[in-house]
Scaffold this motif. Structure first.
Motif, mmCIF file in Angstrom:
data_model
loop_
_atom_site.group_PDB
_atom_site.id
_atom_site.type_symbol
_atom_site.label_atom_id
_atom_site.label_comp_id
_atom_site.label_asym_id
_atom_site.label_seq_id
_atom_site.Cartn_x
_atom_site.Cartn_y
_atom_site.Cartn_z
ATOM 1 N N TYR A 1 39.136 82.279 10.749
ATOM 2 C CA TYR A 1 37.906 81.562 10.445
ATOM 3 C C TYR A 1 37.634 80.380 11.369
ATOM 4 O O TYR A 1 36.844 79.514 11.035
ATOM 5 N N LEU B 1 36.185 78.498 14.936
ATOM 6 C CA LEU B 1 34.997 78.696 15.768
ATOM 7 C C LEU B 1 35.299 79.553 16.991
ATOM 8 O O LEU B 1 34.435 80.267 17.487
ATOM 9 N N THR B 2 36.537 79.494 17.461
ATOM 10 C CA THR B 2 36.913 80.287 18.629
ATOM 11 C C THR B 2 36.877 81.775 18.314
ATOM 12 O O THR B 2 36.338 82.574 19.081
ATOM 13 N N ALA C 1 35.509 83.114 15.465
ATOM 14 C CA ALA C 1 34.233 83.422 14.820
ATOM 15 C C ALA C 1 34.346 84.478 13.726
ATOM 16 O O ALA C 1 33.595 85.441 13.692
ATOM 17 N N ARG C 2 35.320 84.302 12.832
ATOM 18 C CA ARG C 2 35.524 85.177 11.678
ATOM 19 C C ARG C 2 35.775 86.636 12.074
ATOM 20 O O ARG C 2 35.429 87.554 11.351
#
Length: 90
Positions: free
Chosen positions: A57, A59-60, A62-63
């Protein structure tokens, strides 16, 4: 009116013939399948034992589902893409 219909059908036939000719000229050949210069080939590696595919989860990542390898202390996994740790029972 019939001449317009026949003209339209002839135009469609001519268009289809032109498309078929272009496709035939650009057919797949070994020369067309050469790798692009400067583009890196994908690298493959052996997956360590105990690896799990978990959703990351950050930002790198992105889920996205990324491989997570077990942490040395045995309480979770570390993402192979961003390094984020996830705790949980092994």
């Amino acid at each position: 009116m019939i001449t317009q219909i026949l003209g339209g059908l002839a135009g469609i036939g001519l268009g289809a013939a032109c498309i078929a000719l272009l496709v035939w000229l650009r057919r797949v050949t070994p020369k067309a399948l050469q790798p692009v210069p400067g583009r890196a080939r994908p690298s493959f590696y052996d997956v360590p034992a105990g690896t799990r595919w978990l959703t990351c989860y950050t930002l790198t990542c992105a889920r996205m589902t990324m491989p997570h390898v077990p942490i040395e202390d045995g309480v979770g996994w570390r993402c192979t893409n961003c390094g984020h740790t996830t705790t949980g029972a092994m």
